[in-house]
Write a protein that holds these residues in place. Structure first.
Motif, PDB file in Angstrom:
ATOM      1  N   THR A 201      12.598  46.021  36.223  1.00  0.00           N
ATOM      2  CA  THR A 201      13.441  44.923  35.765  1.00  0.00           C
ATOM      3  C   THR A 201      14.592  44.627  36.742  1.00  0.00           C
ATOM      4  N   VAL A 202      14.898  43.334  36.900  1.00  0.00           N
ATOM      5  CA  VAL A 202      16.091  42.961  37.674  1.00  0.00           C
ATOM      6  C   VAL A 202      17.259  42.685  36.736  1.00  0.00           C
ATOM      7  N   SER A 203      16.971  42.576  35.425  1.00  0.00           N
ATOM      8  CA  SER A 203      17.998  42.277  34.421  1.00  0.00           C
ATOM      9  C   SER A 203      17.346  42.344  33.053  1.00  0.00           C
ATOM     10  N   PHE A 225      16.909  46.910  39.078  1.00  0.00           N
ATOM     11  CA  PHE A 225      16.377  47.184  40.411  1.00  0.00           C
ATOM     12  C   PHE A 225      16.203  45.887  41.191  1.00  0.00           C
ATOM     13  N   ARG A 226      16.583  45.907  42.435  1.00  0.00           N
ATOM     14  CA  ARG A 226      16.367  44.698  43.246  1.00  0.00           C
ATOM     15  C   ARG A 226      15.882  45.091  44.642  1.00  0.00           C
ATOM     16  N   ALA A 227      14.738  44.509  45.001  1.00  0.00           N
ATOM     17  CA  ALA A 227      14.173  44.803  46.317  1.00  0.00           C
ATOM     18  C   ALA A 227      14.741  43.842  47.338  1.00  0.00           C
ATOM     19  N   GLU A 228      16.075  43.672  47.330  1.00  0.00           N
ATOM     20  CA  GLU A 228      16.672  42.769  48.326  1.00  0.00           C
ATOM     21  C   GLU A 228      17.139  43.633  49.490  1.00  0.00           C
ATOM     22  N   ASN A 229      16.904  43.117  50.683  1.00  0.00           N
ATOM     23  CA  ASN A 229      17.178  43.941  51.850  1.00  0.00           C
ATOM     24  C   ASN A 229      18.637  43.773  52.294  1.00  0.00           C
ATOM     25  N   SER A 233      28.146  47.091  51.597  1.00  0.00           N
ATOM     26  CA  SER A 233      28.889  48.093  50.823  1.00  0.00           C
ATOM     27  C   SER A 233      28.985  47.696  49.352  1.00  0.00           C
ATOM     28  N   ARG A 234      28.293  46.596  48.951  1.00  0.00           N
ATOM     29  CA  ARG A 234      28.341  46.160  47.548  1.00  0.00           C
ATOM     30  C   ARG A 234      26.960  46.051  46.916  1.00  0.00           C
ATOM     31  N   HIS A 235      25.912  46.405  47.657  1.00  0.00           N
ATOM     32  CA  HIS A 235      24.555  46.243  47.133  1.00  0.00           C
ATOM     33  C   HIS A 235      23.796  47.563  47.069  1.00  0.00           C
ATOM     34  N   GLY A 380      34.890  41.028  45.159  1.00  0.00           N
ATOM     35  CA  GLY A 380      34.181  39.751  45.046  1.00  0.00           C
ATOM     36  C   GLY A 380      33.529  39.696  43.677  1.00  0.00           C
ATOM     37  N   GLU A 381      32.243  39.333  43.630  1.00  0.00           N
ATOM     38  CA  GLU A 381      31.596  39.128  42.319  1.00  0.00           C
ATOM     39  C   GLU A 381      31.400  40.445  41.553  1.00  0.00           C
ATOM     40  N   LEU A 382      32.009  40.493  40.370  1.00  0.00           N
ATOM     41  CA  LEU A 382      31.855  41.660  39.497  1.00  0.00           C
ATOM     42  C   LEU A 382      30.924  41.316  38.338  1.00  0.00           C
ATOM     43  N   GLY A 384      28.298  38.157  36.632  1.00  0.00           N
ATOM     44  CA  GLY A 384      27.606  36.875  36.701  1.00  0.00           C
ATOM     45  C   GLY A 384      27.086  36.577  35.310  1.00  0.00           C
ATOM     46  N   GLY A 385      27.310  35.367  34.817  1.00  0.00           N
ATOM     47  CA  GLY A 385      26.830  35.069  33.470  1.00  0.00           C
ATOM     48  C   GLY A 385      26.732  33.584  33.250  1.00  0.00           C
ATOM     49  N   SER A 386      26.383  33.201  32.029  1.00  0.00           N
ATOM     50  CA  SER A 386      26.253  31.768  31.736  1.00  0.00           C
ATOM     51  C   SER A 386      26.033  31.534  30.252  1.00  0.00           C
ATOM     52  N   GLU A 431      28.462  49.608  38.985  1.00  0.00           N
ATOM     53  CA  GLU A 431      28.978  50.284  40.189  1.00  0.00           C
ATOM     54  C   GLU A 431      30.116  49.489  40.819  1.00  0.00           C
ATOM     55  N   ARG A 432      30.024  48.162  40.756  1.00  0.00           N
ATOM     56  CA  ARG A 432      31.124  47.362  41.319  1.00  0.00           C
ATOM     57  C   ARG A 432      32.383  47.574  40.494  1.00  0.00           C
ATOM     58  N   LEU A 433      32.206  47.777  39.191  1.00  0.00           N
ATOM     59  CA  LEU A 433      33.364  48.077  38.343  1.00  0.00           C
ATOM     60  C   LEU A 433      33.973  49.424  38.764  1.00  0.00           C
ATOM     61  N   ASN A 442      32.717  51.962  49.573  1.00  0.00           N
ATOM     62  CA  ASN A 442      31.260  51.858  49.670  1.00  0.00           C
ATOM     63  C   ASN A 442      30.591  52.159  48.330  1.00  0.00           C
ATOM     64  N   ILE A 443      29.756  51.235  47.898  1.00  0.00           N
ATOM     65  CA  ILE A 443      29.096  51.357  46.584  1.00  0.00           C
ATOM     66  C   ILE A 443      28.219  52.611  46.503  1.00  0.00           C
ATOM     67  N   ARG A 444      27.785  53.114  47.677  1.00  0.00           N
ATOM     68  CA  ARG A 444      26.938  54.320  47.683  1.00  0.00           C
ATOM     69  C   ARG A 444      27.697  55.551  47.199  1.00  0.00           C
TER      70      ARG A 444
HETATM   71  O1  4AD Z   1      24.715  37.798  38.928  1.00  0.00           O
HETATM   72  P1  4AD Z   1      23.533  38.638  38.532  1.00  0.00           P
HETATM   73  O2  4AD Z   1      22.334  38.587  39.397  1.00  0.00           O
HETATM   74  O3  4AD Z   1      23.222  38.208  37.036  1.00  0.00           O
HETATM   75  C1  4AD Z   1      22.140  38.565  36.300  1.00  0.00           C
HETATM   76  O4  4AD Z   1      21.295  39.375  36.606  1.00  0.00           O
HETATM   77  C2  4AD Z   1      22.144  37.950  34.909  1.00  0.00           C
HETATM   78  N1  4AD Z   1      20.767  37.995  34.399  1.00  0.00           N
HETATM   79  C3  4AD Z   1      23.100  38.714  34.049  1.00  0.00           C
HETATM   80  C4  4AD Z   1      23.224  38.152  32.647  1.00  0.00           C
HETATM   81  O5  4AD Z   1      23.651  37.033  32.501  1.00  0.00           O
HETATM   82  N2  4AD Z   1      22.861  38.928  31.650  1.00  0.00           N
HETATM   83  O6  4AD Z   1      23.986  40.158  38.420  1.00  0.00           O
HETATM   84  C5  4AD Z   1      25.057  40.529  37.587  1.00  0.00           C
HETATM   85  C6  4AD Z   1      25.977  41.480  38.298  1.00  0.00           C
HETATM   86  C7  4AD Z   1      26.622  40.907  39.556  1.00  0.00           C
HETATM   87  O7  4AD Z   1      27.748  40.128  39.242  1.00  0.00           O
HETATM   88  C8  4AD Z   1      26.989  42.173  40.321  1.00  0.00           C
HETATM   89  O8  4AD Z   1      28.183  42.738  39.831  1.00  0.00           O
HETATM   90  C9  4AD Z   1      25.856  43.102  39.958  1.00  0.00           C
HETATM   91  O9  4AD Z   1      25.265  42.621  38.768  1.00  0.00           O
HETATM   92  N3  4AD Z   1      24.838  43.162  41.014  1.00  0.00           N
HETATM   93  C10 4AD Z   1      24.678  44.205  41.844  1.00  0.00           C
HETATM   94  N4  4AD Z   1      25.327  45.365  41.944  1.00  0.00           N
HETATM   95  C11 4AD Z   1      24.904  46.236  42.887  1.00  0.00           C
HETATM   96  N5  4AD Z   1      23.871  45.999  43.738  1.00  0.00           N
HETATM   97  C12 4AD Z   1      23.186  44.832  43.665  1.00  0.00           C
HETATM   98  N6  4AD Z   1      22.144  44.632  44.478  1.00  0.00           N
HETATM   99  C13 4AD Z   1      23.583  43.872  42.683  1.00  0.00           C
HETATM  100  N7  4AD Z   1      23.132  42.653  42.345  1.00  0.00           N
HETATM  101  C14 4AD Z   1      23.908  42.229  41.325  1.00  0.00           C
END
Ligand code: 4AD
Ligand code: MG
Length: 458
Positions: A201-203, A225-229, A233-235, A380-382, A384-386, A431-433, A442-444
């Motif tokens: 899952t990514v979310s 989990f995100r397979a982004e390359n 220090s935040r990913h 920066g981004e802590l 994300g929502g809507s 982790e950003r929190l 560093n997030i690590r």
């Molecule tokens: O902004 P993102 O991608 O939002 C979502 O996944 C929505 N589905 C959430 C929702 O509305 N329920 O990710 C949310 C937060 C980001 O603001 C960031 O803090 C963190 O997740 N985040 C990561 N943290 C560490 N490593 C990564 N690769 C991250 N990608 C996102």
């Protein structure tokens, strides 16, 4: 279970017998006395054990008490004459439990770089800084559950293995039980474990939306989990996310919950973790207390994406990524807004629909969506929502535009066909929190076992 050192340090020293179990941080002998600092991870401070040469095994044991060895100490808790500690233990017996040969034990008492400590992930939680990070992380996690529990939210355990890519960004790790050569064939997943393509899952948002339509207020808090390359220090490739989802809630209700959550989490750590925070304030991020108090106390600045673009243009700064309406905000833009412009957290709302996922509610202008990102200084981004799109036809159109196969999301559309309600939610990167709270760069270093491109230790 025996009391921890944290509990022992809070006892009145009525000459009571106590037992200390832990690891030696330092040991220094002077004349007929030996001072041993023992820690057990329960708090930053160790407890001082004083051993006198009358101890039966004094000469042999003192030689063995190197940094890192584990010991059992029996003794009497007494008031301490030394500065900075109320109590100490007069040893009556000391038993060596496990040795740690100083010639090879990597954590001798000196400052080690965080990079070096990352190479010994199995030993680094024994250090002051990483030990403190993990206590703060645990306090924050508990506070997250308390926050939602006190407000009538139900915790939903959303799946780790899923067939829907919530963010639609194609960053899902595939989960397969197929032999690698079978993966080369056409439609290989038909023969796979789940009979279709599945991934990590990514979310948990889409599944949380299901339960928001039955239980009203829900949240999920688990690994994503995100397979982004992205080697930044935040990913991380595996990170934890707190995701509430609320029925009958619009964008401003969503922002208010997020702001209250952050405020409460910061107040909790300021109240409960002040010793650990003091370590970061001194050695890692000067002015940390002030930054956290300011963020916990003051309401966040709100601005629309369009206003943010206006501010960035007015700033006349030499950004590496040029600023134009329609761009996705880069870390440098986000940091300018919350660090230089506002000096505190900022909630940016109503982003262009083209840069946000299909599920966000279309605004009346037809160009933007009811999105919100919360940006905090240093990170920066802590969040994300809507507000989510609750209108069936508009959602179907957005899915079409995004190139999503509607058959695969029929269950998601059912939520709009049967008893649809305005609803909203967000994801807070845990982790950003922890980075924000500790000032760790560093997030690590704020997750026990970081997973990043090229690294997955143990
Ligand atoms: O902004 P993102 O991608 O939002 C979502 O996944 C929505 N589905 C959430 C929702 O509305 N329920 O990710 C949310 C937060 C980001 O603001 C960031 O803090 C963190 O997740 N985040 C990561 N943290 C560490 N490593 C990564 N690769 C991250 N990608 C996102
Ligand atoms: Mg985001």
């Amino acid at each position: 279970m025996k009391p921890t050192i944290k509990e022992l340090l809070q006892l009145e020293p009525f000459k009571q017998s106590v037992e200390v179990q832990g690891w030696v941080r330092t040991c220094r002998s002077s004349g007929n006395l030996c001072f041993i600092e023992v820690t057990d991870g329960s708090c930053l401070a160790g407890i001082q054990v004083v051993a006198e040469s009358v101890l039966e095994n004094y000469t042999t044991i003192v030689k063995q008490l190197a940094t890192g060895v584990s010991v059992l100490v029996g003794g009497i808790l007494v008031p301490s004459p030394a500065k900075g500690q109320a109590v100490e233990v007069q040893a009556e017996s000391i038993t060596l439990v496990g040795d740690a040969d100083p010639a090879v034990y990597p954590l001798q008492k000196k400052r080690h770089s965080f990079e070096f400590l990352r190479s010994i992930s199995h030993l680094r939680p024994r250090t002051n800084a990483l030990g403190a990070v993990m206590r703060i992380r645990s306090a924050l996690s508990f506070a997250v559950h308390r926050f939602f529990n006190e407000r009538g939210f139900f915790q939903i355990h959303t799946p780790i293995i899923t067939t829907s890519d919530c963010e639609g960004a194609g960053e899902m790790f595939t989960v397969t039980a197929l032999d690698p050569e079978k993966l080369q064939q056409q439609n290989p997943f038909v023969d796979d474990f789940f009979g279709q393509r599945a991934g990590l899952t990514v979310s948990g948002q889409l599944q949380a939306e299901i339960y928001a339509h039955s239980h009203g207020r829900v949240y999920t808090f688990g690994p994503t989990f995100r397979a982004e390359n992205s080697n930044t220090s935040r990913h991380l490739a595996e990170f934890w996310m707190v995701e509430p989802e609320m029925a009958f809630c619009d964008l401003s209700c969503n922002a208010a919950v997020a702001e209250e959550l952050i405020g409460e989490l910061l107040t909790t750590v300021l109240d409960e973790c002040s010793d650990d925070l003091a370590l970061f304030d001194t050695f890692v991020s000067k002015g940390l207390f002030e930054k956290l108090e300011r963020a916990a106390d003051r309401s966040f600045i709100r601005m629309t994406y369009t206003e943010a673009i206006g501010e960035l243009k007015k700033a006349r700064k030499d950004f590496a990524f040029p600023v134009n309406w329609g761009i996705d905000l880069q870390a440098e833009h986000e940091r300018f807004l919350c660090e230089e412009l506002a000096g505190r957290p900022v909630i940016v709302t109503n982003y262009p629909k083209a840069i946000k996922p299909f599920y966000m509610r279309l605004d009346d202008d037809g160009k933007t969506v009811a999105a919100m990102d919360i940006l905090v200084p240093g990170i920066g981004e802590l969040i994300g929502g809507s507000q989510r799109e609750e209108r069936l036809q508009i959602l179907q159109k957005r899915m079409e535009e995004a190139g999503l196969a509607q058959e695969e999301y029929d269950w998601y559309l059912d939520l709009r066909r049967f008893g649809s309600v305005p609803h909203a939610g967000f994801g807070l990167g845990f982790e950003r929190l922890v980075q924000f709270v500790t000032g760790m760069t560093n997030i690590r270093d704020v997750i026990p076992f970081p997973r990043t491109p090229g690294t997955a230790f143990c």
